[in-house]
Design a protein around this motif. Structure first.
Motif, PDB file in Angstrom:
ATOM      1  N   LYS B 109       0.841  -1.196   0.000  1.00 31.53           N
ATOM      2  CA  LYS B 109       0.000   0.000   0.000  1.00 31.53           C
ATOM      3  C   LYS B 109       0.883   1.256   0.000  1.00 31.53           C
ATOM      4  N   GLN B 110       1.951   1.224   0.792  1.00 27.91           N
ATOM      5  CA  GLN B 110       2.865   2.364   0.831  1.00 27.91           C
ATOM      6  C   GLN B 110       3.566   2.537  -0.519  1.00 27.91           C
ATOM      7  N   TYR B 111       3.888   1.404  -1.151  1.00 29.54           N
ATOM      8  CA  TYR B 111       4.528   1.442  -2.466  1.00 29.54           C
ATOM      9  C   TYR B 111       3.578   2.065  -3.489  1.00 29.54           C
ATOM     10  N   GLU B 112       2.312   1.686  -3.416  1.00 28.23           N
ATOM     11  CA  GLU B 112       1.294   2.193  -4.331  1.00 28.23           C
ATOM     12  C   GLU B 112       1.148   3.711  -4.184  1.00 28.23           C
ATOM     13  N   LYS B 113       1.257   4.187  -2.924  1.00 31.03           N
ATOM     14  CA  LYS B 113       1.075   5.619  -2.630  1.00 31.03           C
ATOM     15  C   LYS B 113       2.021   6.513  -3.420  1.00 31.03           C
ATOM     16  N   ILE B 114       3.237   6.041  -3.695  1.00 30.19           N
ATOM     17  CA  ILE B 114       4.214   6.915  -4.338  1.00 30.19           C
ATOM     18  C   ILE B 114       4.073   6.897  -5.867  1.00 30.19           C
ATOM     19  N   LYS B 115       3.005   6.270  -6.358  1.00 28.39           N
ATOM     20  CA  LYS B 115       2.751   6.184  -7.805  1.00 28.39           C
ATOM     21  C   LYS B 115       3.982   5.663  -8.560  1.00 28.39           C
ATOM     22  N   PRO B 116       4.233   4.372  -8.421  1.00 25.74           N
ATOM     23  CA  PRO B 116       5.464   3.798  -8.982  1.00 25.74           C
ATOM     24  C   PRO B 116       5.391   3.555 -10.488  1.00 25.74           C
ATOM     25  N   TYR B 117       5.137   4.625 -11.225  1.00 23.86           N
ATOM     26  CA  TYR B 117       5.112   4.513 -12.681  1.00 23.86           C
ATOM     27  C   TYR B 117       5.406   5.893 -13.247  1.00 23.86           C
ATOM     28  N   LEU B 118       5.878   5.948 -14.488  1.00 20.36           N
ATOM     29  CA  LEU B 118       6.188   7.228 -15.105  1.00 20.36           C
ATOM     30  C   LEU B 118       4.911   7.991 -15.400  1.00 20.36           C
ATOM     31  N   ILE B 119       4.908   9.281 -15.020  1.00 26.33           N
ATOM     32  CA  ILE B 119       3.772  10.136 -15.361  1.00 26.33           C
ATOM     33  C   ILE B 119       4.288  11.182 -16.346  1.00 26.33           C
ATOM     34  N   ASN B 120       3.740  11.169 -17.534  1.00 24.11           N
ATOM     35  CA  ASN B 120       4.170  12.105 -18.556  1.00 24.11           C
ATOM     36  C   ASN B 120       3.008  12.348 -19.500  1.00 24.11           C
ATOM     37  N   ASP B 121       2.481  13.579 -19.468  1.00 27.46           N
ATOM     38  CA  ASP B 121       1.293  13.891 -20.274  1.00 27.46           C
ATOM     39  C   ASP B 121       1.626  14.373 -21.686  1.00 27.46           C
ATOM     40  N   ASN B 122       2.917  14.543 -21.961  1.00 28.77           N
ATOM     41  CA  ASN B 122       3.283  14.953 -23.317  1.00 28.77           C
ATOM     42  C   ASN B 122       3.020  13.799 -24.295  1.00 28.77           C
ATOM     43  N   PRO B 123       2.668  14.150 -25.549  1.00 33.35           N
ATOM     44  CA  PRO B 123       2.429  13.079 -26.521  1.00 33.35           C
ATOM     45  C   PRO B 123       3.677  12.199 -26.687  1.00 33.35           C
ATOM     46  N   ALA B 124       3.474  10.932 -26.740  1.00 31.45           N
ATOM     47  CA  ALA B 124       4.603  10.010 -26.843  1.00 31.45           C
ATOM     48  C   ALA B 124       5.299  10.190 -28.185  1.00 31.45           C
ATOM     49  N   PRO B 125       6.640  10.223 -28.204  1.00 34.43           N
ATOM     50  CA  PRO B 125       7.347  10.320 -29.488  1.00 34.43           C
ATOM     51  C   PRO B 125       7.176   9.037 -30.295  1.00 34.43           C
ATOM     52  N   ALA B 126       7.551   9.111 -31.568  1.00 31.16           N
ATOM     53  CA  ALA B 126       7.319   7.989 -32.478  1.00 31.16           C
ATOM     54  C   ALA B 126       7.931   6.683 -31.980  1.00 31.16           C
ATOM     55  N   ILE B 127       9.139   6.756 -31.439  1.00 29.54           N
ATOM     56  CA  ILE B 127       9.800   5.511 -31.042  1.00 29.54           C
ATOM     57  C   ILE B 127       9.796   5.327 -29.516  1.00 29.54           C
ATOM     58  N   GLU B 128      10.554   6.172 -28.812  1.00 21.32           N
ATOM     59  CA  GLU B 128      10.581   6.048 -27.350  1.00 21.32           C
ATOM     60  C   GLU B 128      11.085   7.345 -26.739  1.00 21.32           C
ATOM     61  N   ARG B 129      10.836   7.534 -25.443  1.00 21.15           N
ATOM     62  CA  ARG B 129      11.354   8.701 -24.732  1.00 21.15           C
ATOM     63  C   ARG B 129      12.825   8.440 -24.415  1.00 21.15           C
ATOM     64  N   LEU B 130      13.698   9.235 -25.006  1.00 25.18           N
ATOM     65  CA  LEU B 130      15.132   8.986 -24.865  1.00 25.18           C
ATOM     66  C   LEU B 130      15.698   9.651 -23.623  1.00 25.18           C
ATOM     67  N   GLN B 131      16.752   9.050 -23.084  1.00 25.49           N
ATOM     68  CA  GLN B 131      17.504   9.632 -21.975  1.00 25.49           C
ATOM     69  C   GLN B 131      18.964   9.683 -22.374  1.00 25.49           C
ATOM     70  N   SER B 132      19.669  10.713 -21.879  1.00 26.54           N
ATOM     71  CA  SER B 132      21.113  10.734 -22.082  1.00 26.54           C
ATOM     72  C   SER B 132      21.727   9.735 -21.099  1.00 26.54           C
ATOM     73  N   PRO B 133      22.960   9.263 -21.385  1.00 29.93           N
ATOM     74  CA  PRO B 133      23.597   8.328 -20.445  1.00 29.93           C
ATOM     75  C   PRO B 133      23.679   8.916 -19.038  1.00 29.93           C
ATOM     76  N   GLU B 134      23.870  10.245 -18.934  1.00 31.64           N
ATOM     77  CA  GLU B 134      23.950  10.886 -17.607  1.00 31.64           C
ATOM     78  C   GLU B 134      22.616  10.806 -16.884  1.00 31.64           C
ATOM     79  N   GLU B 135      21.534  11.059 -17.632  1.00 31.46           N
ATOM     80  CA  GLU B 135      20.199  10.985 -17.027  1.00 31.46           C
ATOM     81  C   GLU B 135      19.881   9.564 -16.570  1.00 31.46           C
ATOM     82  N   ARG B 136      20.276   8.608 -17.386  1.00 33.12           N
ATOM     83  CA  ARG B 136      20.037   7.195 -17.052  1.00 33.12           C
ATOM     84  C   ARG B 136      20.832   6.792 -15.814  1.00 33.12           C
TER      85      ARG B 136
END
Lengths: 122, 234
Positions: B109-136
Motif C-alpha cells: 500500500k505504501q509502495y502504491e502511494k508513491i505512484k510507482p510509474y512514469l507520469i508524462n502527459d506529453n504526446p509520446a514520441p514515435a519511437i521512445e522517450r530517450l535519456q542521455s547516459p547521464e540521465e540514465r
C-alpha cells in the motif's frame, strides 16, 4: 499525503527545518554559557545579574528559550505519534495522545511566558 | 549438527506463536539458509515460507535470520550462524499469516502511494522517450530494488507508523521516479510527500542500508528527496 493538525508547523519540512535550526541555536547558547562559566574565576549572584543586564544576552536567551519550546514541541509530538498509537494502546490511543499533546503544549507555553517574565520582569 | 530455532505459528491450530528447535545435518557444508529450510521442509512439511527464484532476484524469502533481515537464498550459514545456532523469524512488524509468511499488504500500500510509474502527459514520441547516459545514470542504485521488504521491516519508524510512514523501500522508489528525466510529475510527487510522516519520520538510523540484500542505500535517496523539498520550499 498524511494530514495532521497537531504538529508544530503542519508540514514535515517546516518541522524538520525548525528542529535543525533550533538545535544549532541551543548548541550555540550552551557553548556560550559553558565558556562564560569557564572564564569566571568565581561566579556570584552579581556576575550572573550583570550578564543578564545586557540587552544582547536577553535577546540571546529569549532566542534560546523560543528554540527550546519549538524543539521540544516537534520532538514530543514525534514521540507521542510514535508510541501513543493504536498499536500500543488500542482504541484509547487517540484520546491519550491528544491529551498528552495538549498537556505538553500548555506546559511549554507556561515555560515560555515564565521565561520571558524572568528575563524582562521586575 | 546445526540447531535451527524456527518461529512457528498456525492460526488455525495454535493459540500463540512459539519457537521450535530442530536439529539439521548440513553435512559440514556452508549451505544457504534457504537450503537449510528445504532440508527442514523435508523433515516436516508443515513448515511454511515463501520462496521462488532461490537466487536473490525475486525477493520472496525475506526473513529475519539471527536478528538480521535478509534473503534466505543468498545468505550463507557462515555469514549468519553464531555458536552453531540459527534463529529464523518472520520479517518483523508485519502480521504473520503462518510461520515465516507475513502479510505484506500494508507494505505494498505504501509502495502504491508513491505512484510507482512514469507520469508524462506529453504526446509520446514515435519511437521512445530517450535519456542521455547521464540521465540514465541517476537511476542506478534505485531501480534495482526488488521489494523484498527487508529494509522497511527493519525500520522502527515503519514499525510504529506502517500506515503513515512510506518506509525506506517506498521512498527509494519515490526518488527513483523523482530522479527520472522522463517523468513530468515532480512537483505533484513532492507535494504528496511534504507532511510530517511520509518522508520525515525517517530518523536516519540506516537500518535499511545495513540489511538491504541488494546493497542499496535508501537513506541517501531519502536525503535527496529532502533536498528537493527544501529547494522547492525555500
Amino acid at each position: 499525503m498524511v494530514t495532521n493538525v497537531t504538529s508544530f508547523g503542519r508540514s514535515g519540512l517546516a518541522d524538520w527545518v525548525v528542529q535543525r535550526v533550533s538545535a544549532v541555536i541551543l548548541a550555540a547558547y550552551t557553548l556560550f554559557l559553558v565558556f562564560w562559566f569557564l572564564q569566571q574565576a568565581d561566579v556570584q549572584y552579581t556576575q550572573w545579574v550583570a550578564l543578564f543586564e545586557s540587552t544582547g544576552m536577553r535577546i540571546f536567551s529569549l532566542l534560546a528559550l523560543l528554540s527550546l519550546v519549538a524543539h521540544a514541541w516537534v520532538g514530543v509530538w514525534t514521540i507521542t505519534t510514535d508510541y501513543l498509537t493504536p498499536l500500543s494502546l488500542g482504541k484509547a490511543a487517540t484520546a491519550v495522545r491528544f491529551v498528552v499533546q495538549c498537556a505538553c503544549m500548555v506546559a511549554l507555553f507556561v515555560y515560555l511566558v515564565w521565561g520571558i517574565d524572568i528575563l524582562w520582569g521586575n | 549438527m546445526l540447531t535451527v530455532s524456527i518461529y512457528r505459528y498456525n492460526p488455525e491450530t495454535d493459540s500463540a506463536p512459539y519457537m521450535q528447535d530442530v536439529q539439521v545435518d548440513t553435512g559440514g557444508k556452508d549451505l544457504m539458509v534457504l537450503d537449510v529450510l528445504e532440508l527442514l521442509k523435508g523433515q516436516d512439511e508443515s513448515i511454511a515460507y515463501r520462496r521462488s527464484c532461490r537466487e536473490g532476484v525475486c525477493g520472496s524469502d525475506g526473513m529475519n535470520m539471527n536478528g538480521k533481515n535478509g534473503l534466505a537464498c543468498i545468505t550463507p550459514l557462515s555469514e549468519t550462524v553464531k555458536k552453531n545456532k540459527l534463529v529464523l523469524r518472520p520479517l518483523p512488524g508485519l502480521p504473520v499469516v503462518r510461520d515465516l509468511v507475513v502479510d505484506m499488504s500494508i507494505f505494498y500500500k505504501q509502495y502504491e502511494k508513491i505512484k510507482p510509474y512514469l507520469i508524462n502527459d506529453n504526446p509520446a514520441p514515435a519511437i521512445e522517450r530517450l535519456q542521455s547516459p547521464e540521465e540514465r545514470e541517476k537511476l542506478d542504485g534505485l531501480y534495482e530494488c526488488i521489494l523484498c521488504a527487508c529494509c522497511s521491516t527493519a525500520c522502527p519508524s515503519f514499525w510504529w507508523n506502517p500506515d503513515k510512514f512510506i518506509g525506506p523501500s517506498g521512498l527509494l522508489q519515490a526518488y527513483r521516479f523523482l530522479a527520472d528525466s522522463r517523468d513530468d510529475a515532480t512537483q505533484e510527487r513532492l507535494a504528496e510527500l511534504d507532511d510530517p510522516f511520509s518522508v520525515f519520520r525517517c530518523r536516519g538510523i540506516m537500518n535499511c542500508v545495513s540489511v538491504c540484500p541488494k546493497g542499496l542505500n535508501p537513506t541517501r535517496a531519502i536525503g535527496h528527496i529532502r533536498e528537493m523539498l527544501i529547494q522547492r520550499a525555500t
